[in-house]
Design a protein around this motif. Sequence first.
Motif, mmCIF file in Angstrom:
data_model
loop_
_atom_site.group_PDB
_atom_site.id
_atom_site.type_symbol
_atom_site.label_atom_id
_atom_site.label_comp_id
_atom_site.label_asym_id
_atom_site.label_seq_id
_atom_site.Cartn_x
_atom_site.Cartn_y
_atom_site.Cartn_z
ATOM 1 N N SER A 39 0.812 -1.216 0.000
ATOM 2 C CA SER A 39 0.000 0.000 0.000
ATOM 3 C C SER A 39 0.848 1.270 0.000
ATOM 4 O O SER A 39 0.314 2.384 0.015
ATOM 5 N N ILE A 40 2.157 1.124 -0.036
ATOM 6 C CA ILE A 40 3.045 2.294 -0.012
ATOM 7 C C ILE A 40 3.243 2.845 -1.427
ATOM 8 O O ILE A 40 3.703 2.133 -2.322
ATOM 9 N N THR A 41 2.891 4.112 -1.605
ATOM 10 C CA THR A 41 3.066 4.769 -2.911
ATOM 11 C C THR A 41 3.858 6.068 -2.800
ATOM 12 O O THR A 41 4.175 6.679 -3.820
ATOM 13 N N THR A 42 4.154 6.517 -1.577
ATOM 14 C CA THR A 42 4.861 7.789 -1.409
ATOM 15 C C THR A 42 6.112 7.620 -0.553
ATOM 16 O O THR A 42 6.210 6.686 0.261
ATOM 17 N N ALA A 43 7.042 8.540 -0.721
ATOM 18 C CA ALA A 43 8.250 8.543 0.092
ATOM 19 C C ALA A 43 7.900 8.744 1.558
ATOM 20 O O ALA A 43 8.508 8.137 2.448
ATOM 21 N N LYS A 44 6.918 9.588 1.818
ATOM 22 C CA LYS A 44 6.506 9.846 3.195
ATOM 23 C C LYS A 44 6.000 8.584 3.865
ATOM 24 O O LYS A 44 6.346 8.291 5.018
ATOM 25 N N GLN A 45 5.197 7.809 3.160
ATOM 26 C CA GLN A 45 4.672 6.569 3.734
ATOM 27 C C GLN A 45 5.795 5.585 4.047
ATOM 28 O O GLN A 45 5.794 4.931 5.094
ATOM 29 N N LEU A 46 6.755 5.476 3.143
ATOM 30 C CA LEU A 46 7.864 4.547 3.352
ATOM 31 C C LEU A 46 8.709 4.977 4.542
ATOM 32 O O LEU A 46 9.018 4.179 5.428
ATOM 33 N N MET A 47 9.069 6.251 4.575
ATOM 34 C CA MET A 47 9.947 6.733 5.629
ATOM 35 C C MET A 47 9.258 6.802 6.983
ATOM 36 O O MET A 47 9.915 6.759 8.027
ATOM 37 N N SER A 48 7.941 6.884 6.968
ATOM 38 C CA SER A 48 7.185 6.979 8.219
ATOM 39 C C SER A 48 6.913 5.615 8.846
ATOM 40 O O SER A 48 6.559 5.526 10.024
ATOM 41 N N ASN A 49 7.085 4.554 8.066
ATOM 42 C CA ASN A 49 6.871 3.210 8.591
ATOM 43 C C ASN A 49 8.224 2.622 8.975
ATOM 44 O O ASN A 49 9.016 2.237 8.111
ATOM 45 N N TYR A 50 8.479 2.560 10.262
ATOM 46 C CA TYR A 50 9.803 2.173 10.743
ATOM 47 C C TYR A 50 10.250 0.808 10.203
ATOM 48 O O TYR A 50 11.346 0.688 9.648
ATOM 49 N N SER A 51 9.416 -0.201 10.351
ATOM 50 C CA SER A 51 9.805 -1.549 9.949
ATOM 51 C C SER A 51 10.075 -1.640 8.455
ATOM 52 O O SER A 51 11.102 -2.169 8.020
ATOM 53 N N ALA A 52 9.141 -1.121 7.662
ATOM 54 C CA ALA A 52 9.296 -1.183 6.207
ATOM 55 C C ALA A 52 10.550 -0.446 5.770
ATOM 56 O O ALA A 52 11.320 -0.928 4.933
ATOM 57 N N ALA A 94 10.412 10.222 -9.860
ATOM 58 C CA ALA A 94 9.871 10.922 -11.028
ATOM 59 C C ALA A 94 8.626 11.723 -10.670
ATOM 60 O O ALA A 94 8.311 12.734 -11.301
ATOM 61 N N GLY A 95 7.921 11.290 -9.640
ATOM 62 C CA GLY A 95 6.710 11.979 -9.193
ATOM 63 C C GLY A 95 6.965 12.845 -7.977
ATOM 64 O O GLY A 95 6.029 13.154 -7.229
ATOM 65 N N HIS A 96 8.220 13.227 -7.771
ATOM 66 C CA HIS A 96 8.610 14.077 -6.640
ATOM 67 C C HIS A 96 8.172 13.489 -5.299
ATOM 68 O O HIS A 96 7.743 14.207 -4.391
ATOM 69 N N GLY A 97 8.270 12.192 -5.201
ATOM 70 C CA GLY A 97 7.954 11.534 -3.941
ATOM 71 C C GLY A 97 6.667 10.748 -3.944
ATOM 72 O O GLY A 97 6.326 10.103 -2.955
ATOM 73 N N THR A 98 5.945 10.787 -5.058
ATOM 74 C CA THR A 98 4.679 10.068 -5.155
ATOM 75 C C THR A 98 4.639 9.250 -6.439
ATOM 76 O O THR A 98 4.882 9.776 -7.525
ATOM 77 N N ALA A 99 4.349 7.970 -6.306
ATOM 78 C CA ALA A 99 4.237 7.081 -7.464
ATOM 79 C C ALA A 99 2.772 6.816 -7.763
ATOM 80 O O ALA A 99 1.931 6.802 -6.859
ATOM 81 N N SER A 100 2.446 6.622 -9.030
ATOM 82 C CA SER A 100 1.055 6.355 -9.411
ATOM 83 C C SER A 100 0.606 4.973 -8.925
ATOM 84 O O SER A 100 -0.579 4.730 -8.715
ATOM 85 N N ALA A 101 1.567 4.084 -8.735
ATOM 86 C CA ALA A 101 1.283 2.742 -8.207
ATOM 87 C C ALA A 101 2.452 2.340 -7.321
ATOM 88 O O ALA A 101 3.573 2.823 -7.488
ATOM 89 N N THR A 102 2.210 1.471 -6.375
ATOM 90 C CA THR A 102 3.291 1.076 -5.474
ATOM 91 C C THR A 102 4.456 0.458 -6.249
ATOM 92 O O THR A 102 4.249 -0.355 -7.152
ATOM 93 N N PRO A 103 5.681 0.838 -5.908
ATOM 94 C CA PRO A 103 6.838 0.208 -6.552
ATOM 95 C C PRO A 103 7.077 -1.209 -6.032
ATOM 96 O O PRO A 103 7.852 -1.963 -6.613
ATOM 97 N N PHE A 104 6.373 -1.563 -4.953
ATOM 98 C CA PHE A 104 6.572 -2.870 -4.343
ATOM 99 C C PHE A 104 5.720 -3.940 -5.018
ATOM 100 O O PHE A 104 4.689 -4.382 -4.497
ATOM 101 N N THR A 105 6.171 -4.337 -6.188
ATOM 102 C CA THR A 105 5.540 -5.471 -6.865
ATOM 103 C C THR A 105 5.900 -6.735 -6.097
ATOM 104 O O THR A 105 6.768 -6.716 -5.206
ATOM 105 N N SER A 106 5.270 -7.834 -6.442
ATOM 106 C CA SER A 106 5.579 -9.088 -5.744
ATOM 107 C C SER A 106 7.047 -9.470 -5.917
ATOM 108 O O SER A 106 7.683 -9.954 -4.973
ATOM 109 N N ASP A 107 7.588 -9.232 -7.118
ATOM 110 C CA ASP A 107 9.001 -9.564 -7.356
ATOM 111 C C ASP A 107 9.920 -8.670 -6.533
ATOM 112 O O ASP A 107 10.917 -9.147 -5.963
ATOM 113 N N MET A 108 9.592 -7.373 -6.475
ATOM 114 C CA MET A 108 10.436 -6.445 -5.716
ATOM 115 C C MET A 108 10.379 -6.763 -4.226
ATOM 116 O O MET A 108 11.394 -6.701 -3.526
ATOM 117 N N MET A 109 9.202 -7.113 -3.743
ATOM 118 C CA MET A 109 9.090 -7.460 -2.332
ATOM 119 C C MET A 109 9.924 -8.698 -2.010
ATOM 120 O O MET A 109 10.624 -8.741 -1.000
#
Length: 286
Positions: free
Chosen positions: A54-67, A122-137
């Motif tokens: 569910s992470i699509t922004t830099a803020k969401q990633l950096m705000s979630n300690y574990s992730a 490319a979206g200045h911190g916001t992606a149109s879709a999560t970069p965490f595909t199943s392969d990336m995860m």
Amino acid sequence: MVLWRRRLMGLGGISPVAQFLMAQKNEVQTAADSVKGDNTAKRMVSDFQDKAPSITTAKQLMSNYSANQVVLKAYNLSSLSGQQAVEKALLTQDPTSSSSLAQTSRNASWLAFADAFASMGAGHGTASATPFTSDMMASTVSAYEQRQYETSDAQQKNGVGDALYFTRRMQSGKIKTVDDLMADPTLLRVAEVVSGYDPDQFGALDFDQQKRIISNKVDMKTFSQPENVQRYAERYLTQLQIHPSYNSDDKPASMIDLFGGDDGGDGILALFGGSGDGGTSSSGLF
């Protein structure tokens, strides 16, 4: 002669080189099994797998300690957890731009991290879709598990963890220059020891002095052959056995330390002509 032999032998009479060779055979599975027995690491992975889709922004990633910790460790960039302005810049700037921190730093580790999250940049911190595909995860979890295993006390005690990481990273073909090597504190540590230097003493030199010495001591072209990388890692382990004081509890300087950065504000970013958000105030991360 007896003392010499003892120095070259590790736990249970097995030398670090032999331990390294055995660990290499199935490191991915061994690392995964190791994390299963580490409740903290296991919880971090579970939380990452739960939140990442569910992470699509830099803020969401950096705000979630574990992730965030799982991702940073997967890229061997755990030091950035104390340099949030740097991490923010890498996640919110287009890594293909010549003015981005990822490009201007010439830091291979930073560029690899920024490239992985290019859709955010490319979206200045916001992606149109999560970069965490199943392969990336899956690849992120595997890389995290390997670094967790390699940096465990058992693998750090005699340098085996560093040797495993060095071999894996150098054989990837992505480390091509002395700057690339020096951008990664683990790779730099291996080069220091093989070159005959105590990492603590070497770390006291300024960056230009370090680069001049490493440039004279290390022929990056030799690492284009996997067998040369393997031998270099084995030389590292042998040197640590001969000079046990080189393998102290002190960790090698990070690229941030080498450049004279600090723990506050923009720190190292000033050296690359800007702040973490491309020129605006860094009083707040987002």
